[in-house]
Motif scaffolding. Structure first.
Motif, short mmCIF file in Angstrom:
data_model
loop_
_atom_site.label_atom_id
_atom_site.label_comp_id
_atom_site.label_asym_id
_atom_site.label_seq_id
_atom_site.Cartn_x
_atom_site.Cartn_y
_atom_site.Cartn_z
N LEU A 82 -31.55 -44.18 59.49
CA LEU A 82 -30.32 -43.39 59.56
C LEU A 82 -30.00 -43.08 61.01
O LEU A 82 -30.82 -42.52 61.73
N LYS A 83 -28.79 -43.45 61.42
CA LYS A 83 -28.34 -43.16 62.78
C LYS A 83 -27.98 -41.69 62.90
O LYS A 83 -27.87 -40.97 61.91
N LYS A 84 -27.77 -41.24 64.13
CA LYS A 84 -27.40 -39.85 64.39
C LYS A 84 -26.20 -39.46 63.52
O LYS A 84 -25.22 -40.19 63.44
N GLY A 85 -26.34 -38.33 62.81
CA GLY A 85 -25.25 -37.81 61.98
C GLY A 85 -25.21 -38.35 60.56
O GLY A 85 -24.50 -37.81 59.72
N GLU A 86 -25.98 -39.41 60.28
CA GLU A 86 -25.98 -39.95 58.92
C GLU A 86 -26.88 -39.11 58.03
O GLU A 86 -27.80 -38.44 58.50
N THR A 87 -26.60 -39.17 56.72
CA THR A 87 -27.37 -38.37 55.77
C THR A 87 -28.16 -39.25 54.83
O THR A 87 -27.82 -40.41 54.59
N GLY A 88 -29.23 -38.68 54.29
CA GLY A 88 -30.07 -39.37 53.33
C GLY A 88 -30.53 -38.39 52.25
O GLY A 88 -30.25 -37.19 52.32
N ILE A 89 -31.24 -38.93 51.26
CA ILE A 89 -31.71 -38.12 50.14
C ILE A 89 -33.16 -38.46 49.84
O ILE A 89 -33.54 -39.63 49.85
N ILE A 90 -33.94 -37.43 49.57
CA ILE A 90 -35.28 -37.59 49.00
C ILE A 90 -35.18 -36.99 47.61
O ILE A 90 -35.04 -35.77 47.46
N SER A 91 -35.20 -37.85 46.61
CA SER A 91 -35.06 -37.43 45.22
C SER A 91 -36.45 -37.21 44.63
O SER A 91 -37.29 -38.11 44.66
N VAL A 92 -36.70 -36.01 44.11
CA VAL A 92 -38.01 -35.65 43.59
C VAL A 92 -37.89 -35.37 42.09
O VAL A 92 -37.13 -34.49 41.68
#
Length: 132
Positions: A82-92
């Motif tokens: 993920l580049k600066k400012g991008e978002t991600g998810i950790i799904s638990v």
């Protein structure tokens, strides 16, 4: 001449170190929340929560692994950098089995971030399924 060469090498080395310290900031997580409380959930009925995060560092953020504290908890995460400012998810996903009781589980996330190990928490209380 030898002293001059040593002095020159020292000055160049010091300059390189100073330049390295002003390099781009490493990748870094900024989570919306690091703990989630499911409240009361039914035994043997899986529940899922998405931990959302943003890379607030300069370098691309790469998660190398996410490990749960037990087999009843399964994390899935964004695998692309993920580049600066991008978002991600950790799904638990948590699937409680056994007796009704309070629980607290952890997911340990390892990455190339400034803080390379981050711990996320899920908690709640399992209750028996309603009888028909």
């Amino acid at each position: 001449m030898k002293k001059l060469f040593v002095l020159f090498a020292f000055v160049m080395g010091f300059g390189a170190m100073a330049n390295a310290q002003t390099a781009a900031k490493p990748a870094e997580f900024k989570f919306e929340a690091e703990t989630h409380d499911f409240g009361k959930i039914t035994v043997n009925k899986p529940v899922t929560y998405d931990f959302k995060y943003t890379n607030v560092g300069e370098e691309p953020l790469i998660i190398s692994k996410a490990e749960a504290s037990c087999g009843c908890t399964v994390p899935k995460y964004t695998t692309v950098p993920l580049k600066k400012g991008e978002t991600g998810i950790i799904s638990v996903t948590f699937n409680a089995a056994g007796a009704a009781q309070p629980f607290t589980k952890t997911v340990t996330v390892t990455s190339n971030a400034k803080t390379p190990v981050k711990v996320l928490y899920i908690k709640g209380e399992t209750v028996a399924a309603a009888s028909k």
